[in-house]
Structure formats: structure tokens, C-alpha cells
Motif scaffolding. Structure first.
Motif, PDB file in Angstrom:
ATOM      1  N   MET A  64       0.830  -1.199   0.000  1.00 20.91           N
ATOM      2  CA  MET A  64       0.000   0.000   0.000  1.00 20.91           C
ATOM      3  C   MET A  64       0.870   1.257   0.000  1.00 20.91           C
ATOM      4  O   MET A  64       0.589   2.211  -0.726  1.00 20.91           O
ATOM      5  N   GLY A  65       1.938   1.262   0.766  1.00 24.40           N
ATOM      6  CA  GLY A  65       2.846   2.404   0.779  1.00 24.40           C
ATOM      7  C   GLY A  65       3.512   2.618  -0.567  1.00 24.40           C
ATOM      8  O   GLY A  65       3.617   3.751  -1.057  1.00 24.40           O
ATOM      9  N   MET A  66       3.965   1.537  -1.191  1.00 26.03           N
ATOM     10  CA  MET A  66       4.589   1.637  -2.519  1.00 26.03           C
ATOM     11  C   MET A  66       3.577   2.111  -3.557  1.00 26.03           C
ATOM     12  O   MET A  66       3.904   2.925  -4.418  1.00 26.03           O
ATOM     13  N   ALA A  67       2.354   1.613  -3.472  1.00 23.17           N
ATOM     14  CA  ALA A  67       1.311   2.015  -4.420  1.00 23.17           C
ATOM     15  C   ALA A  67       0.986   3.500  -4.276  1.00 23.17           C
ATOM     16  O   ALA A  67       0.736   4.186  -5.281  1.00 23.17           O
ATOM     17  N   MET A  68       1.010   4.011  -3.067  1.00 28.62           N
ATOM     18  CA  MET A  68       0.744   5.435  -2.865  1.00 28.62           C
ATOM     19  C   MET A  68       1.854   6.294  -3.492  1.00 28.62           C
ATOM     20  O   MET A  68       1.568   7.328  -4.092  1.00 28.62           O
ATOM     21  N   ILE A  69       3.093   5.869  -3.371  1.00 30.95           N
ATOM     22  CA  ILE A  69       4.191   6.619  -3.976  1.00 30.95           C
ATOM     23  C   ILE A  69       4.085   6.576  -5.503  1.00 30.95           C
ATOM     24  O   ILE A  69       4.250   7.601  -6.175  1.00 30.95           O
ATOM     25  N   ILE A  70       3.778   5.414  -6.044  1.00 32.63           N
ATOM     26  CA  ILE A  70       3.618   5.290  -7.494  1.00 32.63           C
ATOM     27  C   ILE A  70       2.438   6.135  -7.965  1.00 32.63           C
ATOM     28  O   ILE A  70       2.511   6.792  -9.009  1.00 32.63           O
ATOM     29  N   LEU A  71       1.346   6.153  -7.201  1.00 31.24           N
ATOM     30  CA  LEU A  71       0.201   6.994  -7.540  1.00 31.24           C
ATOM     31  C   LEU A  71       0.591   8.467  -7.537  1.00 31.24           C
ATOM     32  O   LEU A  71       0.160   9.234  -8.401  1.00 31.24           O
ATOM     33  N   GLY A  72       1.421   8.877  -6.598  1.00 34.89           N
ATOM     34  CA  GLY A  72       1.882  10.260  -6.561  1.00 34.89           C
ATOM     35  C   GLY A  72       2.665  10.640  -7.808  1.00 34.89           C
ATOM     36  O   GLY A  72       2.447  11.706  -8.391  1.00 34.89           O
ATOM     37  N   PHE A  73       3.561   9.761  -8.236  1.00 32.55           N
ATOM     38  CA  PHE A  73       4.306  10.042  -9.465  1.00 32.55           C
ATOM     39  C   PHE A  73       3.389  10.031 -10.683  1.00 32.55           C
ATOM     40  O   PHE A  73       3.583  10.802 -11.619  1.00 32.55           O
ATOM     41  N   LEU A  75       0.230  10.933 -10.668  1.00 31.58           N
ATOM     42  CA  LEU A  75      -0.496  12.204 -10.633  1.00 31.58           C
ATOM     43  C   LEU A  75       0.398  13.360 -11.075  1.00 31.58           C
ATOM     44  O   LEU A  75      -0.058  14.288 -11.738  1.00 31.58           O
ATOM     45  N   LEU A  76       1.674  13.314 -10.723  1.00 33.57           N
ATOM     46  CA  LEU A  76       2.599  14.360 -11.151  1.00 33.57           C
ATOM     47  C   LEU A  76       2.843  14.333 -12.655  1.00 33.57           C
ATOM     48  O   LEU A  76       3.150  15.368 -13.252  1.00 33.57           O
ATOM     49  N   ASP A  77       2.706  13.183 -13.270  1.00 34.90           N
ATOM     50  CA  ASP A  77       2.952  13.055 -14.707  1.00 34.90           C
ATOM     51  C   ASP A  77       1.941  13.857 -15.516  1.00 34.90           C
ATOM     52  O   ASP A  77       2.219  14.239 -16.647  1.00 34.90           O
ATOM     53  N   GLY A  78       0.781  14.137 -14.968  1.00 35.53           N
ATOM     54  CA  GLY A  78      -0.235  14.905 -15.683  1.00 35.53           C
ATOM     55  C   GLY A  78       0.045  16.394 -15.736  1.00 35.53           C
ATOM     56  O   GLY A  78      -0.622  17.139 -16.445  1.00 35.53           O
ATOM     57  N   ILE A  79       1.033  16.873 -15.000  1.00 36.41           N
ATOM     58  CA  ILE A  79       1.378  18.298 -14.985  1.00 36.41           C
ATOM     59  C   ILE A  79       2.423  18.541 -16.067  1.00 36.41           C
ATOM     60  O   ILE A  79       3.464  17.871 -16.103  1.00 36.41           O
ATOM     61  N   PRO A  80       2.185  19.476 -16.985  1.00 33.92           N
ATOM     62  CA  PRO A  80       3.121  19.679 -18.113  1.00 33.92           C
ATOM     63  C   PRO A  80       4.553  20.009 -17.689  1.00 33.92           C
ATOM     64  O   PRO A  80       5.505  19.519 -18.304  1.00 33.92           O
ATOM     65  N   VAL A  81       4.741  20.821 -16.661  1.00 35.78           N
ATOM     66  CA  VAL A  81       6.098  21.189 -16.236  1.00 35.78           C
ATOM     67  C   VAL A  81       6.848  19.957 -15.745  1.00 35.78           C
ATOM     68  O   VAL A  81       8.008  19.730 -16.094  1.00 35.78           O
ATOM     69  N   VAL A  82       6.192  19.140 -14.932  1.00 36.01           N
ATOM     70  CA  VAL A  82       6.826  17.936 -14.406  1.00 36.01           C
ATOM     71  C   VAL A  82       7.075  16.937 -15.527  1.00 36.01           C
ATOM     72  O   VAL A  82       8.116  16.269 -15.559  1.00 36.01           O
ATOM     73  N   ASN A  83       6.157  16.845 -16.479  1.00 35.49           N
ATOM     74  CA  ASN A  83       6.349  15.954 -17.618  1.00 35.49           C
ATOM     75  C   ASN A  83       7.588  16.369 -18.414  1.00 35.49           C
ATOM     76  O   ASN A  83       8.339  15.523 -18.895  1.00 35.49           O
ATOM     77  N   HIS A  84       7.832  17.671 -18.536  1.00 36.44           N
ATOM     78  CA  HIS A  84       9.034  18.167 -19.213  1.00 36.44           C
ATOM     79  C   HIS A  84      10.292  17.779 -18.427  1.00 36.44           C
ATOM     80  O   HIS A  84      11.302  17.403 -19.018  1.00 36.44           O
ATOM     81  N   TRP A  85      10.226  17.846 -17.089  1.00 35.94           N
ATOM     82  CA  TRP A  85      11.366  17.419 -16.260  1.00 35.94           C
ATOM     83  C   TRP A  85      11.660  15.946 -16.470  1.00 35.94           C
ATOM     84  O   TRP A  85      12.816  15.542 -16.564  1.00 35.94           O
ATOM     85  N   TYR A  86      10.599  15.116 -16.521  1.00 35.31           N
ATOM     86  CA  TYR A  86      10.785  13.682 -16.768  1.00 35.31           C
ATOM     87  C   TYR A  86      11.486  13.448 -18.099  1.00 35.31           C
ATOM     88  O   TYR A  86      12.373  12.608 -18.212  1.00 35.31           O
ATOM     89  N   ALA A  87      11.089  14.195 -19.128  1.00 32.42           N
ATOM     90  CA  ALA A  87      11.704  14.037 -20.451  1.00 32.42           C
ATOM     91  C   ALA A  87      13.185  14.411 -20.403  1.00 32.42           C
ATOM     92  O   ALA A  87      14.023  13.737 -21.016  1.00 32.42           O
ATOM     93  N   GLU A  88      13.519  15.474 -19.686  1.00 30.58           N
ATOM     94  CA  GLU A  88      14.923  15.872 -19.572  1.00 30.58           C
ATOM     95  C   GLU A  88      15.743  14.842 -18.805  1.00 30.58           C
ATOM     96  O   GLU A  88      16.875  14.545 -19.171  1.00 30.58           O
TER      97      GLU A  88
END
Length: 95
Positions: A64-73, A75-88
Motif C-alpha cells: 500500500m505504501g509503494m502504491a501510494m508513492i507510485i500513484l503520486g508520481f 499524478l505528477l505526470d499529468g502536470i506539463p512542467v513535471v512531464n518536461h522534467w521527466y523528459a529531460e
């Protein structure tokens, strides 16, 4: 992406690591504490008395703890700025 979205992301990133740390503490102590919603009653599961229930509870808590962390990432993937950071970051990796 208003306040509610960021509140959800922050809550997920707080609950995930706390759950992981709790599971390691329960594992080291050898006693899992089950609490019941709406009451102050607690059930203590000792590793010596009920090993299957103890390890099932620990593993479920850890997953459950691991799933919550994965869910957080996720959710962050839907934000354009964070998605750009992931690409970099992916561009910097050699593989």
C-alpha cells in the motif's frame, strides 16, 4: 490544476512513505497493530502467535505504501512542467 489537485498530490506523497516506514517498524518489532475504524479498540498481532496473518498484514501495508508513492508520481505526470522534467531526466540517462 487547482489547490485540490496539489493537496491530493502532497497527501499521497506524505501517506506513502509513512506507510513504508510503519511497515518496517512493525516488522522489526514483531507486533502488528490493527486499529478499527470508529473505535479505540486495537488488536495486536504477534509474529509468534499468528505468523501468516502477521506477514500478510506487513506485506499488504508495504504494498500500500509503494502504491501510494507510485500513484503520486502518476499524478505528477499529468502536470506539463513535471512531464518536461521527466523528459529531460530520461534524455540524460545513457540507456
Amino acid at each position: 490544476m487547482g489547490f485540490q489537485y496539489w493537496f491530493t498530490v502532497c497527501a499521497v506523497f506524505l501517506v506513502g512513505p509513512i506507510s513504508l516506514v510503519e511497515s518496517f517498524v512493525y516488522c522489526r518489532r514483531g507486533v502488528y497493530t490493527k486499529t478499527f475504524k470508529g473505535t479505540s479498540r486495537k488488536e495486536y498481532i504477534h509474529v509468534d502467535e499468528k505468523p501468516i496473518e502477521f506477514w500478510f498484514s506487513i506485506i499488504f501495508h508495504m504494498v500500500m505504501g509503494m502504491a501510494m508513492i507510485i500513484l503520486g508520481f502518476w499524478l505528477l505526470d499529468g502536470i506539463p512542467v513535471v512531464n518536461h522534467w521527466y523528459a529531460e531526466i530520461r534524455a540524460m540517462l545513457p540507456f
